[in-house]
Scaffold this active site. Structure first.
Site, PDB file in Angstrom:
ATOM      1  N   TYR A 144       0.765  -1.120  -0.120  1.00  0.00           N
ATOM      2  CA  TYR A 144      -0.114   0.016   0.199  1.00  0.00           C
ATOM      3  C   TYR A 144       0.720   1.006   0.065  1.00  0.00           C
ATOM      4  O   TYR A 144       0.627   2.047  -0.571  1.00  0.00           O
ATOM      5  CB  TYR A 144      -0.822   0.095   1.211  1.00  0.00           C
ATOM      6  N   HIS A 145       1.929   1.154   0.839  1.00  0.00           N
ATOM      7  CA  HIS A 145       2.877   2.437   0.982  1.00  0.00           C
ATOM      8  C   HIS A 145       3.449   2.596  -0.325  1.00  0.00           C
ATOM      9  O   HIS A 145       3.597   3.767  -0.945  1.00  0.00           O
ATOM     10  CB  HIS A 145       3.956   2.343   2.020  1.00  0.00           C
ATOM     11  N   HIS A 146       4.175   1.665  -0.932  1.00  0.00           N
ATOM     12  CA  HIS A 146       4.803   1.748  -2.257  1.00  0.00           C
ATOM     13  C   HIS A 146       4.006   2.110  -3.401  1.00  0.00           C
ATOM     14  O   HIS A 146       4.361   3.103  -4.207  1.00  0.00           O
ATOM     15  CB  HIS A 146       5.241   0.143  -2.572  1.00  0.00           C
TER      16      HIS A 146
END
Length: 267
Positions: A144-146
């Site tokens: 999700y962060h990437h």
């Protein structure tokens, strides 16, 4: 008044490699490609996990050391250059100059590291490949962060959002430490036991500082010449809030809960 450009000229003469041809026109024109890249990234995660389901994980120690070491060096260089520049502007002009006004984004140093930073968000998607091929747990906060960082970076770059300079600078700083840790871990070199906890703490602090900068941008948005939009404030607030929740939850699950369980067992 000394402008941000003059600050750059006095304290941060660009290196020859930082005067490489500016890719901004190309990256601005094709910024929506980031959505396609993220879609392919997510599809490859599904395909890769299905492919590895019945197979033994690869070792990949050598490639992982080289990968992490390369990103560590890159992040350290980026952190030194961007933190130095932003610090000089804040010292001479104040925080508002770096948050509101677009002039500092025209610095040769910042222009170079901005487009390189954007491209690095694509390259860093390769982290996930190592996780899948080595059959390590792929947690939600990772992918999700990437994916969202790539989208948000492309969006901010296209709109020349001044506060994005801090997003880049803080990210470089945290990644300089994080990829150094990954390098040591992959090379099986002993590292301080508190280093992983420190990195997660810095990530949480980054989200707090990012939210504060976003709020300041919103407060100062009425000032003449302050370059920001309600749209950017909304998405930055949403992302920083979700990042904070996810990293705080990860911190609690990884570092707090095990200690509580260990204490309970000893009693």
């Amino acid at each position: 008044m000394v402008t941000a450009t003059n600050v750059s000229g006095q304290f941060f003469q660009p290196y020859n490699f930082e005067m490489f041809q500016d890719l901004r026109p190309f990256l601005e024109e094709y910024w929506t490609t980031s959505f396609f890249i993220v879609l392919i990234y997510l599809l490859l995660i599904i395909v890769g996990q299905n492919y590895m389901k019945t197979r033994k994980g690869f070792n990949l120690q050598g490639p992982l050391v080289l990968w992490s070491f390369s990103l560590a060096i890159f992040s350290i260089l980026g952190a030194v250059r961007t933190w130095g520049y932003m610090g000089a502007v804040v010292h001479r002009e104040g925080l508002k100059q770096t948050v509101c006004f677009i002039i500092h984004t025209e610095s040769t140093t910042i222009k170079f590291w901005s487009w390189v930073f954007l491209l690095s968000k694509v390259i860093e998607l390769g982290d996930t490949a190592f996780i899948i091929l080595r059959k390590r747990p792929l947690i939600f906060v990772h992918w999700y962060h990437h994916s969202t960082v790539l989208l948000f970076t492309s969006f901010g770059y296209k709109n020349k959002v001044p506060s994005g300079g801090w997003f880049m600078t803080m990210n470089f700083g945290v990644h300089a430490i994080m990829y150094t840790y990954y390098t040591l871990k992959a090379a099986r070199v002993k590292y301080p036991s508190l280093l992983p906890m420190l990195i997660t703490s810095l990530q949480i602090l980054q989200m707090v500082m990012g939210t504060i900068i976003g709020i300041l941008t919103y407060v100062w948005r009425q000032d003449q010449g302050c370059s920001t939009t309600a749209e950017h404030f909304f998405w930055s607030f949403v992302l920083y809030t979700t990042y904070f929740i996810l990293f705080a939850r990860f911190f609690h699950k990884t570092y707090i809960r095990p200690k509580v369980k260990a204490t309970a067992k000893s009693q």
